[in-house]
Design a protein around this motif. Structure first.
Motif, PDB file in Angstrom:
ATOM      1  N   VAL A 144      29.747  35.816  32.548  1.00  0.00           N
ATOM      2  CA  VAL A 144      29.082  35.480  31.729  1.00  0.00           C
ATOM      3  C   VAL A 144      29.886  34.336  30.685  1.00  0.00           C
ATOM      4  CG1 VAL A 144      28.341  36.617  29.650  1.00  0.00           C
ATOM      5  CG2 VAL A 144      28.316  38.547  31.255  1.00  0.00           C
ATOM      6  N   PRO A 145      29.450  33.155  30.377  1.00  0.00           N
ATOM      7  CA  PRO A 145      30.326  32.638  29.814  1.00  0.00           C
ATOM      8  C   PRO A 145      31.196  32.959  28.929  1.00  0.00           C
ATOM      9  CG  PRO A 145      27.650  31.410  30.806  1.00  0.00           C
ATOM     10  CD  PRO A 145      28.095  32.903  30.658  1.00  0.00           C
ATOM     11  N   ILE A 146      31.629  31.972  28.816  1.00  0.00           N
ATOM     12  CA  ILE A 146      33.079  32.178  27.581  1.00  0.00           C
ATOM     13  C   ILE A 146      32.396  32.112  26.354  1.00  0.00           C
ATOM     14  CG2 ILE A 146      34.677  32.538  29.649  1.00  0.00           C
ATOM     15  CD1 ILE A 146      35.425  29.783  27.614  1.00  0.00           C
ATOM     16  N   GLU A 147      31.337  31.168  26.092  1.00  0.00           N
ATOM     17  CA  GLU A 147      30.844  30.946  24.862  1.00  0.00           C
ATOM     18  C   GLU A 147      29.749  31.828  24.885  1.00  0.00           C
ATOM     19  OE1 GLU A 147      28.261  29.054  27.993  1.00  0.00           O
ATOM     20  OE2 GLU A 147      29.837  29.397  27.694  1.00  0.00           O
ATOM     21  N   LEU A 148      29.732  32.090  25.423  1.00  0.00           N
ATOM     22  CA  LEU A 148      28.641  33.176  24.304  1.00  0.00           C
ATOM     23  C   LEU A 148      29.395  34.507  23.744  1.00  0.00           C
ATOM     24  CD1 LEU A 148      26.164  33.662  27.343  1.00  0.00           C
ATOM     25  CD2 LEU A 148      25.649  32.130  25.792  1.00  0.00           C
ATOM     26  N   SER A 149      28.557  35.124  23.046  1.00  0.00           N
ATOM     27  CA  SER A 149      28.768  36.384  22.303  1.00  0.00           C
ATOM     28  C   SER A 149      28.204  37.000  21.724  1.00  0.00           C
ATOM     29  CB  SER A 149      29.651  35.702  20.547  1.00  0.00           C
ATOM     30  OG  SER A 149      28.347  34.672  20.006  1.00  0.00           O
ATOM     31  N   LYS A 150      28.630  38.081  20.557  1.00  0.00           N
ATOM     32  CA  LYS A 150      27.814  39.107  20.761  1.00  0.00           C
ATOM     33  C   LYS A 150      26.463  38.931  19.737  1.00  0.00           C
ATOM     34  CE  LYS A 150      28.135  44.365  19.016  1.00  0.00           C
ATOM     35  NZ  LYS A 150      28.645  45.115  18.320  1.00  0.00           N
ATOM     36  N   THR A 151      26.845  38.180  19.051  1.00  0.00           N
ATOM     37  CA  THR A 151      25.593  37.673  17.958  1.00  0.00           C
ATOM     38  C   THR A 151      24.590  37.117  19.229  1.00  0.00           C
ATOM     39  OG1 THR A 151      26.347  35.574  17.831  1.00  0.00           O
ATOM     40  CG2 THR A 151      26.855  37.296  15.881  1.00  0.00           C
ATOM     41  N   ASP A 152      24.796  36.490  19.902  1.00  0.00           N
ATOM     42  CA  ASP A 152      23.882  35.948  20.782  1.00  0.00           C
ATOM     43  C   ASP A 152      22.643  36.795  21.335  1.00  0.00           C
ATOM     44  OD1 ASP A 152      24.313  33.385  20.753  1.00  0.00           O
ATOM     45  OD2 ASP A 152      26.451  33.788  22.690  1.00  0.00           O
ATOM     46  N   PHE A 153      22.693  38.194  21.790  1.00  0.00           N
ATOM     47  CA  PHE A 153      22.542  39.346  22.006  1.00  0.00           C
ATOM     48  C   PHE A 153      22.254  40.321  21.512  1.00  0.00           C
ATOM     49  CE2 PHE A 153      25.000  37.025  26.011  1.00  0.00           C
ATOM     50  CZ  PHE A 153      24.279  36.459  26.477  1.00  0.00           C
ATOM     51  N   THR A 154      22.055  40.805  20.088  1.00  0.00           N
ATOM     52  CA  THR A 154      22.128  41.118  19.433  1.00  0.00           C
ATOM     53  C   THR A 154      20.427  41.656  19.229  1.00  0.00           C
ATOM     54  OG1 THR A 154      21.808  39.690  17.292  1.00  0.00           O
ATOM     55  CG2 THR A 154      23.737  40.717  17.530  1.00  0.00           C
ATOM     56  N   TYR A 155      19.801  40.534  19.390  1.00  0.00           N
ATOM     57  CA  TYR A 155      17.913  40.353  19.291  1.00  0.00           C
ATOM     58  C   TYR A 155      17.380  41.703  20.624  1.00  0.00           C
ATOM     59  CZ  TYR A 155      17.412  38.053  23.989  1.00  0.00           C
ATOM     60  OH  TYR A 155      17.370  38.184  25.229  1.00  0.00           O
ATOM     61  N   LEU A 156      18.719  42.519  21.853  1.00  0.00           N
ATOM     62  CA  LEU A 156      17.767  42.805  22.673  1.00  0.00           C
ATOM     63  C   LEU A 156      18.250  44.805  22.133  1.00  0.00           C
ATOM     64  CD1 LEU A 156      20.333  41.825  25.627  1.00  0.00           C
ATOM     65  CD2 LEU A 156      17.950  41.275  25.143  1.00  0.00           C
ATOM     66  N   ASN A 157      18.427  44.827  20.988  1.00  0.00           N
ATOM     67  CA  ASN A 157      18.782  46.585  20.141  1.00  0.00           C
ATOM     68  C   ASN A 157      17.203  46.599  19.556  1.00  0.00           C
ATOM     69  OD1 ASN A 157      21.768  45.650  20.765  1.00  0.00           O
ATOM     70  ND2 ASN A 157      22.037  44.996  18.520  1.00  0.00           N
ATOM     71  N   ASN A 158      16.442  45.581  19.549  1.00  0.00           N
ATOM     72  CA  ASN A 158      14.995  46.115  19.013  1.00  0.00           C
ATOM     73  C   ASN A 158      14.236  46.522  20.520  1.00  0.00           C
ATOM     74  OD1 ASN A 158      15.563  45.804  16.428  1.00  0.00           O
ATOM     75  ND2 ASN A 158      15.187  43.571  16.758  1.00  0.00           N
ATOM     76  N   ASN A 159      14.423  45.549  21.407  1.00  0.00           N
ATOM     77  CA  ASN A 159      13.389  45.839  23.086  1.00  0.00           C
ATOM     78  C   ASN A 159      13.944  47.055  23.659  1.00  0.00           C
ATOM     79  OD1 ASN A 159      12.584  43.095  21.562  1.00  0.00           O
ATOM     80  ND2 ASN A 159      14.461  42.366  23.308  1.00  0.00           N
ATOM     81  N   LYS A 160      14.864  47.493  23.235  1.00  0.00           N
ATOM     82  CA  LYS A 160      15.720  48.987  24.160  1.00  0.00           C
ATOM     83  C   LYS A 160      16.036  48.381  25.198  1.00  0.00           C
ATOM     84  CE  LYS A 160      13.521  52.579  21.422  1.00  0.00           C
ATOM     85  NZ  LYS A 160      12.337  53.508  21.476  1.00  0.00           N
ATOM     86  N   THR A 161      16.207  47.199  25.546  1.00  0.00           N
ATOM     87  CA  THR A 161      17.038  46.718  27.001  1.00  0.00           C
ATOM     88  C   THR A 161      18.031  46.951  27.100  1.00  0.00           C
ATOM     89  OG1 THR A 161      15.854  44.272  26.315  1.00  0.00           O
ATOM     90  CG2 THR A 161      17.348  44.300  28.090  1.00  0.00           C
ATOM     91  N   LYS A 162      17.910  47.421  29.268  1.00  0.00           N
ATOM     92  CA  LYS A 162      18.882  48.261  29.481  1.00  0.00           C
ATOM     93  C   LYS A 162      19.265  46.971  30.354  1.00  0.00           C
ATOM     94  CE  LYS A 162      16.762  50.847  33.307  1.00  0.00           C
ATOM     95  NZ  LYS A 162      16.071  51.546  33.781  1.00  0.00           N
TER      96      LYS A 162
END
Length: 215
Positions: A144-162
């Protein structure tokens, strides 16, 4: 005098490949990004044991093609390099958006996004920027690229993404320290419940693991 580097904007065309047909019986739609040295139509061979009735696979094509050896016979491709990475990333994301829109993913299907090797950096950047909703993220032998952080993926929490991360126990690009660091990073910024799969093998795609990702 030092050279001056300039930019122009222009329209370009790129292909992509698909496997099987999208029908009312399709359960899973995959968008799969290959690693360095592949062409998308050949990368699809790793998915040809999945049920053709239930699985429809979309394989975008990395734009930078080149000859793989000095015999000028076999052709591969690369998504990005260290050169002008920010601009090239924008171009790749714009292309993936066009592929995604062209395929018009039905909401009732499971949407699986898979990146292999260099494709991991591509799909994670795309998901992070465009906030694409998906059922399952599969990160296979990549970083995973170093510039990405937790805030970039918080939207996945609502989608129940595995999330699944896969790597071989003899992968030359991942020693034990790097595997450990990547696992910690993925758990911290993407999904604390990530399923980690380590298989017996090197830097390679295993069909049996691909097959096991869907019921």
């Amino acid at each position: 005098m030092q050279p001056t580097e300039k930019e122009v904007t222009y329209t370009t065309t790129n292909s992509y490949a698909t496997l099987n047909s999208l029908t009312k019986d399709t359960k899973n739609i995959w968008l799969v990004c290959h690693g360095i040295g592949y062409l998308s139509r050949y990368f699809l061979r790793y998915f040809n044991e999945l049920s053709s009735k239930e699985n429809y696979i979309i394989a975008p094509q990395a734009p930078s093609k080149y000859y793989l050896n000095n015999k000028y016979t076999h052709i591969g491709a690369s998504w990005l390099t260290r050169e002008n990475t920010v601009t090239e990333t924008k171009n790749v994301i714009a292309y993936l958006n066009k592929v995604y829109l062209a395929e018009n993913i039905p909401e009732h299907c499971n949407f699986i996004v898979l990146g292999y090797s260099q494709g991991v950096s591509v799909v994670t950047r795309w998901l992070a920027q465009e906030k694409i909703e998906c059922s399952h993220i599969v990160l296979y032998a990549g970083t995973v690229p170093i510039e990405l952080s937790k805030t970039d993926f918080t939207y996945l929490n609502n989608n129940k993404t595995k999330t699944t991360y896969i790597v071989g126990d003899e992968d030359a690009f991942f020693d034990e320290d790097r595997k450990k660091a990547e696992k910690i990073r993925i758990k911290n910024i993407i999904d604390p419940n990530t399923n980690f799969i380590t298989f017996k093998g090197a830097h390679e795609v295993k069909k049996e693991i691909i097959n096991s990702l869907v019921e």
